[in-house]
Scaffold this active site. Sequence first.
Site, PDB file in Angstrom:
ATOM      1  N   TYR A 154      48.835  44.929  45.171  1.00  0.00           N
ATOM      2  CA  TYR A 154      48.571  46.043  44.263  1.00  0.00           C
ATOM      3  C   TYR A 154      47.624  45.640  43.157  1.00  0.00           C
ATOM      4  O   TYR A 154      48.060  45.224  42.080  1.00  0.00           O
ATOM      5  CB  TYR A 154      49.892  46.500  43.628  1.00  0.00           C
ATOM      6  N   ALA A 163      50.393  43.325  54.884  1.00  0.00           N
ATOM      7  CA  ALA A 163      49.908  43.799  53.590  1.00  0.00           C
ATOM      8  C   ALA A 163      50.433  45.195  53.339  1.00  0.00           C
ATOM      9  O   ALA A 163      50.247  46.095  54.162  1.00  0.00           O
ATOM     10  CB  ALA A 163      48.378  43.837  53.586  1.00  0.00           C
ATOM     11  N   LYS A 164      51.107  45.353  52.222  1.00  0.00           N
ATOM     12  CA  LYS A 164      51.559  46.684  51.812  1.00  0.00           C
ATOM     13  C   LYS A 164      50.580  47.166  50.755  1.00  0.00           C
ATOM     14  O   LYS A 164      50.444  46.538  49.694  1.00  0.00           O
ATOM     15  CB  LYS A 164      52.970  46.584  51.230  1.00  0.00           C
ATOM     16  N   VAL A 165      49.869  48.268  51.079  1.00  0.00           N
ATOM     17  CA  VAL A 165      48.867  48.782  50.139  1.00  0.00           C
ATOM     18  C   VAL A 165      49.096  50.264  49.901  1.00  0.00           C
ATOM     19  O   VAL A 165      49.738  50.955  50.700  1.00  0.00           O
ATOM     20  CB  VAL A 165      47.422  48.559  50.662  1.00  0.00           C
TER      21      VAL A 165
END
Lengths: 265, 265, 265, 265, 265
Positions: A147, A177-179
């Site tokens: 983030y 990847a958490k976006v």
Amino acid sequence: MLPIDDTPLVRDGKILILAMDHGLEHGPVDFEPVPETIDPETVFEVGTHDAVTAMAVQKGVAEAYYPSYEDDVNLLAKLNGTSNLWRGEPDSAVNCSVDYAAEELGADALGFTLYGGSNNEIEMAEEFRDAQEKAREHDLPMVMWSYPRGQGLRSDRDPETIAYAARLALELGADVAKVKYPGTPEAMEWAVDAAGKTKVVMSGGSKSDDYAFLKQVEECISAGGKGLAVGRNVFQRDNPVQILDALEKVIFEEQSAEQALDAVQ
Amino acid sequence: MLPIDDTPLVRDGKILILAMDHGLEHGPVDFEPVPETIDPETVFEVGTHDAVTAMAVQKGVAEAYYPSYEDDVNLLAKLNGTSNLWRGEPDSAVNCSVDYAAEELGADALGFTLYGGSNNEIEMAEEFRDAQEKAREHDLPMVMWSYPRGQGLRSDRDPETIAYAARLALELGADVAKVKYPGTPEAMEWAVDAAGKTKVVMSGGSKSDDYAFLKQVEECISAGGKGLAVGRNVFQRDNPVQILDALEKVIFEEQSAEQALDAVQ
Amino acid sequence: MLPIDDTPLVRDGKILILAMDHGLEHGPVDFEPVPETIDPETVFEVGTHDAVTAMAVQKGVAEAYYPSYEDDVNLLAKLNGTSNLWRGEPDSAVNCSVDYAAEELGADALGFTLYGGSNNEIEMAEEFRDAQEKAREHDLPMVMWSYPRGQGLRSDRDPETIAYAARLALELGADVAKVKYPGTPEAMEWAVDAAGKTKVVMSGGSKSDDYAFLKQVEECISAGGKGLAVGRNVFQRDNPVQILDALEKVIFEEQSAEQALDAVQ
Amino acid sequence: MLPIDDTPLVRDGKILILAMDHGLEHGPVDFEPVPETIDPETVFEVGTHDAVTAMAVQKGVAEAYYPSYEDDVNLLAKLNGTSNLWRGEPDSAVNCSVDYAAEELGADALGFTLYGGSNNEIEMAEEFRDAQEKAREHDLPMVMWSYPRGQGLRSDRDPETIAYAARLALELGADVAKVKYPGTPEAMEWAVDAAGKTKVVMSGGSKSDDYAFLKQVEECISAGGKGLAVGRNVFQRDNPVQILDALEKVIFEEQSAEQALDAVQ
Amino acid sequence: MLPIDDTPLVRDGKILILAMDHGLEHGPVDFEPVPETIDPETVFEVGTHDAVTAMAVQKGVAEAYYPSYEDDVNLLAKLNGTSNLWRGEPDSAVNCSVDYAAEELGADALGFTLYGGSNNEIEMAEEFRDAQEKAREHDLPMVMWSYPRGQGLRSDRDPETIAYAARLALELGADVAKVKYPGTPEAMEWAVDAAGKTKVVMSGGSKSDDYAFLKQVEECISAGGKGLAVGRNVFQRDNPVQILDALEKVIFEEQSAEQALDAVQ
């Protein structure tokens, strides 16, 4: 990079993380829309839904509640996190060691936030290094909450920022990847490309209406995204099972938002 | 989370901590109302009252006085703490290691302050992590003094802040959350709910009159609170045994403040 | 100082490092001129060219892609690096430990950035010390990206600055110094002299036209430089093989830029 | 807390520390009144006086001179200290590790400064924790130079401040508290009470006339103080033996200042 | 304190250190007066002169060049140092660990800079502590470059400052203090007295004419100084052997500057 397709975090190449670290990150106000969610058991029950590949919680919640759910839920131990009482540059305390998560909590996967562009980016990246290399010793997948945020950022969800966020996850050694969703399928595709072999999942964000939410997830999947990490958009609904039924169709069966909604209503 | 109901800190599911770290946190002025309390033995004697499940003191006081009281008092070693000469953002020095508390002091439980919202929140949370994970190795209950304070706070005892404080204790892995009383039973209930399986005890605060004090404790207990951590409201009274007698009735027998006062006067 | 002439990083006393850490340092925008370069495999394929003595990448890229290329590419693990979202004084996170690079990634050489003149110079130098001494245990060559930058610098490529940068690499114990080209062969020669037994390679910098670029490399080599570390000037070209063919002639065969260009066109 | 009455630091329950760390804390100017005192041997000779229970010096002085005096002098290794060239908030470098003091210097006791109220109080308290717990492993008494000082202080010797300083020593685990004399016997008594089982010694301070100095010490002893830590008021006199003779009478024989002066003149 | 008279650093009780860390501390400009000195071998050759008891260099220079000179030169590994690109308060990076210097470089002695009065004094003193105690394990003499400098200093070479600098070396445990010449023999004598058993050597400083330079050294020796640590005043001369011949007479034979000059010209 681990061959994470064979870990509990992933099913048929896809990921659906139910996150419940809002008590730490946002405070109890996030549980007000559905008051019984203040009891972690309520959300753990939701997490037993077949669509959920893992639940993301902080150490203390895992210690207190996971023993009752370890047969039905896969545990993603979120390693860092900070209250929103914090007023400094974006930063996140490392609240759980990898060894503790692996050996005491019984975690199936790990999560770590990186605020690229924060004045604390470098310290966070070095904390991530330690966690990532330790995670490898335990063969645990590492999910980066990537983030960009802080002094260096004008917009935290324009396409270039999100593609950069996804790339950071690859470069630094995250498996997932958490976006945030960057607004369009094209931008999402750029992020997916930038992440290379690192799988990209979108962040559920604050609660929106069923169709709008499912449509974003559909766009994410068709752009090559591998799934979703969601909290409020599930547990702040009166019928979390229904939205999970729909998400299962969109994510794992690659149905459209319309199809999925029709099927579950 | 430990099954702390079986530890000395808890009796019949309830907790009454007699705290005497005021010499560090506030200075000797706190002993002036009852001058003989400047001698720790005076307060340790009070601590032998059956109602007290543990006494909370700093390392040095434990080293010097606890050997004479170890048969009659359970020791809660407060791990961090700071003088009020300190003028920086709220912070607290870690004055005692967990190994030392467990192995040398003979502690039955541990205590740790977290100032959520302080510019030092993140450092404190990471120090808490180390202490908490180490405490688990020794099977010692961990009590968090969860006191939001500092640059980020407008009010340190509005209901939302106190509920958040209680939740932080759960999320970060404390067994017990010590919070200020948020003013109403409803607010206290919210805090208790937010803490989930983490037990909530209220902080005694500065000295108030017998009835007002006992009434707050009664409200705390009826709201689901599990007890009290108190210092000045006991040792600054001329008759600390009497107030402990009353507190025993309110906390362990769940009597009303009125009943308890009547019984002890 | 290692006898690095016998390591895979060096061929005939010369070095050509293909760097691809731009996804971290600059972001995905650096891949836009040749969109397929966003896929690390595209660049790894380029890296199999005979002229390339090693590819420089970050840990995550090495983990994900190097297993497929370990027979055809030598790996230089770049140990530190930072996104350009960072707005503080020049600094660089240590993203990979030396042990991990040596034992898990299978690195043949290591890279480390030092920003002399930055307010973070001292911290970076101490991180370099740890990495360098650890690298010696693994007999791995250490390349310093020696880039004076930050508050203390008026110009980061005047001859004195570049000679100083090269000398820093020698004094601190790097085997190879990567410096910016200081503009003239005389200035490059000064840098080479200042570096003593530490080999100097020039940094490729942003993309320029074929002749200008090759001419700089020719000047570098004739001034005693031992080669080049290049990224954009190779992978941002439509025909990276052709420029590598030319670079091979200039660097390893010590041909002029003109000869090399003629031969490959 | 150690049973320190049986250690060399204490004789008949009393303590007289001859301190000679002025070369570090104040610089060579402190030796100008009696120029030969710049040679540490001169002061070590003074330290062989029977009244002196220990000499307090920094590591380097102990290394160089203590081997010649170890049969005649007990060594108190002062662990931290800083030059007065320092212009920052009050702070003190830890110049000697406890293991080194115990094993290499042959220390009989240890000393540590804490500047309560300084912006560095918390860091110093944590350094003290490490030293104190390590000291326990070696069974060495720990003396705290407890000197509130810095941003948070209006007066560093009003009665409340000195009582607080004495209490800090108890709370943090020192065996002896060295505090400035607070001006009156009543104030000294408060400090002694606040310190509980921690023995209080007064700090000698800058040189004053014989009677005034001895009178303060007399008041300290009659207020329950256990002795003195003194430097300039001994070694800046032309006849240090005489004042030590007198101090011996005041401290160990509890004579009045007048009696003591009469006896030695 | 080591019995350093029997170590290679000392000959007949005297010390002549040839320092060549200018490439780090000042940059390559220091080699311009005699351009071939940019090649460390040129200066190492000078260092083989009999008068030189040790050469002081940084780790990287030692690694690269000392193996060829280990039979003819004693190595003093300078452990810390910083480029003059640094614009912060005086500080110095620890570029070499003691273990590495002792075991890998083959050092005969160690050097460490302390900037008393800098805002970094305390951190540097603690780094010195670690290095000094580790040096004792290897029985290596420790030389302190004791240079008061920074915010707290009005003059860095008045007599009181230099005497203080010399005393700091003693108090903190250095075997040798390297200080600037304070201008007069009387001031030098004060510094020598203040240092006690710690040997004092003067710093050569920037290049001056033969007589003036030798006269200072003569004054230093007659004031009780034990020698010299010199760089530019040797290697920036066209005939470094001649000045070393003269220095040998002044330092080891205690001749006057005039005698020494006459003898060598």
